[in-house]
Design a protein around this motif. Structure first.
Motif, PDB file in Angstrom:
ATOM      1  N   UNK A 177       0.965  -1.228   0.053  1.00  0.00           N
ATOM      2  CA  UNK A 177       0.002  -0.034  -0.070  1.00  0.00           C
ATOM      3  C   UNK A 177       0.910   1.292   0.034  1.00  0.00           C
ATOM      4  N   UNK A 178       1.632   1.437   1.054  1.00  0.00           N
ATOM      5  CA  UNK A 178       2.602   2.548   0.940  1.00  0.00           C
ATOM      6  C   UNK A 178       4.259   2.233   0.950  1.00  0.00           C
ATOM      7  N   UNK A 179       4.456   2.470  -0.460  1.00  0.00           N
ATOM      8  CA  UNK A 179       5.929   2.339  -0.847  1.00  0.00           C
ATOM      9  C   UNK A 179       6.401   3.660  -0.988  1.00  0.00           C
ATOM     10  N   UNK A 180       7.828   3.840  -0.488  1.00  0.00           N
ATOM     11  CA  UNK A 180       8.354   5.173  -0.855  1.00  0.00           C
ATOM     12  C   UNK A 180       8.331   5.235  -2.424  1.00  0.00           C
ATOM     13  N   UNK A 181       8.083   6.641  -2.833  1.00  0.00           N
ATOM     14  CA  UNK A 181       8.048   6.927  -4.256  1.00  0.00           C
ATOM     15  C   UNK A 181       9.328   6.403  -4.994  1.00  0.00           C
ATOM     16  N   UNK A 182      10.404   6.730  -4.523  1.00  0.00           N
ATOM     17  CA  UNK A 182      11.862   6.515  -5.234  1.00  0.00           C
ATOM     18  C   UNK A 182      11.742   4.937  -5.496  1.00  0.00           C
ATOM     19  N   UNK A 183      11.618   4.075  -4.590  1.00  0.00           N
ATOM     20  CA  UNK A 183      11.367   2.655  -4.394  1.00  0.00           C
ATOM     21  C   UNK A 183      10.465   2.145  -5.684  1.00  0.00           C
ATOM     22  N   UNK A 184       9.468   2.737  -5.644  1.00  0.00           N
ATOM     23  CA  UNK A 184       8.336   2.242  -6.574  1.00  0.00           C
ATOM     24  C   UNK A 184       8.900   2.709  -8.246  1.00  0.00           C
ATOM     25  N   UNK A 185       9.292   3.871  -8.197  1.00  0.00           N
ATOM     26  CA  UNK A 185       9.857   4.371  -9.629  1.00  0.00           C
ATOM     27  C   UNK A 185      11.183   3.489  -9.908  1.00  0.00           C
ATOM     28  N   UNK A 186      11.978   3.121  -9.162  1.00  0.00           N
ATOM     29  CA  UNK A 186      13.259   2.488  -9.503  1.00  0.00           C
ATOM     30  C   UNK A 186      12.635   0.743 -10.038  1.00  0.00           C
ATOM     31  N   UNK A 187      11.692   0.091  -9.225  1.00  0.00           N
ATOM     32  CA  UNK A 187      11.072  -1.040  -9.194  1.00  0.00           C
ATOM     33  C   UNK A 187      10.410  -1.145 -10.924  1.00  0.00           C
TER      34      UNK A 187
END
Lengths: 114, 245
Positions: free
Chosen positions: B165-175
């Protein structure tokens, strides 16, 4: 009826998802069974398959969804270019190129305040 | 070779295929599925349906399109058409893989069954690794890899769905970014035919070009036009070299 209603959701996924993808895989088996491994026709099929995947790659980089939608284009293209440069300079190891590109993107996103 | 040896060796190659789950491509795909979980969780699709979708559709781009059709309330026919168009690329991919996998005795029903496990990651992995496997073991090796990869990702989706549900945005972008970058590096690295390099470049340019010209059919056209041009150019070079030599 909408996709939330129990069995209909599964039927929807089966028809619009499973059937719509597996039809093409089955046609691929039929076509591939007729191709000889050293033929010019297979060379063409290989080229088309690679170009299709490459087009998907380009779209993911240029028109991403989610968080990256708000990131600047130069950062995404720059990260890939840097990754590619390191890949070719240092022994063409995929992991090295991938790690460089991702690290560059992460640094850029952090620097831009994401 | 007697029959018992044969069965043992088949089992061993199935196991080696299964071990492909501990490879860079499988790892990256799993990270991409974590990203897919966060997409479906945000869209409010129940976890059972996401697991079902993972097993039945498998190809990640097709699933993303299916989910966006479901969210926009598209009808069955419209969703079917959109997913079909995005999946036409599976046909040449499977067609290029089949001659590498089969022997003259491989039954067609088995290839039809195994074709379900083809998506970009499994295709890239198979094109890279299958040539190193003795021909009569390639089908078993691919089955071990493909079936394990699908099963592992179904379990992954079922578990991870509740935590994304709440992933940090930088991690989501890199994924998200891992997938295209990995595909690029791996296709270049595993190419055994010169035409692949040319087709990769033509497809990279063709994708955005046709997106700009005819966005509904961009991927298809980039593949057909870009791929055909790449094949033609590479053939021309090859012939010139043969004449010159």
């Amino acid at each position: 009826m909408t996709w939330q209603d129990g069995w209909w959701a599964y039927a929807f996924i089966a028809i619009a998802g499973w059937l719509a993808t597996d039809i093409w895989r089955w046609l691929g088996v039929v076509a591939g069974n007729k191709l000889r491994e050293d033929s010019e026709a297979l060379n063409w099929v290989r080229a088309v398959a690679t170009a299709l995947v490459a087009a998907v790659i380009a779209k993911l980089i240029l028109y991403p969804t989610g968080v990256l939608e708000q990131s600047p284009l130069w950062l995404r293209v720059g990260s890939v270019a840097l990754g590619a440069a390191v890949f070719f300079l240092f022994g063409r190891k995929p992991a090295v190129g991938i790690a460089t590109a991702i690290a560059a993107l992460a640094l850029g996103l952090w620097w831009l305040g994401f | 070779m007697d029959r018992e040896d044969d069965e043992q060796s088949s089992l061993a190659w199935f196991g080696k295929g299964m071990c492909g789950i501990f490879s860079l491509p499988a790892f990256i795909l799993m990270l991409s599925f974590v990203g897919f979980c966060s997409l479906t969780a945000q869209a409010g699709i129940p976890v059972q349906q996401v697991v079902f979708m993972t097993g039945m559709v498998w190809a990640l781009p097709a699933k993303v399109i299916l989910v966006s059709s479901m969210m926009s309330g598209a009808g069955l026919a419209a969703a079917f058409l959109a997913v079909s168009l995005s999946s036409v690329r599976l046909m040449p991919m499977v067609a290029a893989l089949v001659p590498e996998l089969r022997t003259s005795r491989t039954p067609t029903w088995l290839l039809l069954f195994l074709s379900h496990f083809v998506a970009i990651t499994a295709w890239v992995f198979a094109m890279e690794n299958v040539p190193k496997v003795p021909r009569e073991r390639r089908v078993v090796f691919f089955a071990g890899f493909g079936i394990t990869l699908v099963a592992a990702n179904m379990i992954l989706v079922a578990v991870v769905y509740h935590f994304v549900a709440d992933f940090p945005p930088i991690a989501a972008g890199c994924l998200f970014f891992l997938t295209p970058v990995y595909f690029l590096a791996s296709i270049w690295h595993s190419a055994r035919h010169p035409v692949v390099y040319v087709a990769l470049l033509f497809g990279l340019v063709g994708g955005p070009l046709f997106y700009w010209l005819l966005p509904e059919f961009d991927i298809l056209l980039a593949g057909l036009v870009g791929g055909t041009l790449a094949w033609f150019v590479e053939r021309l070079w090859r012939h010139r070299k043969e004449v010159g030599a």
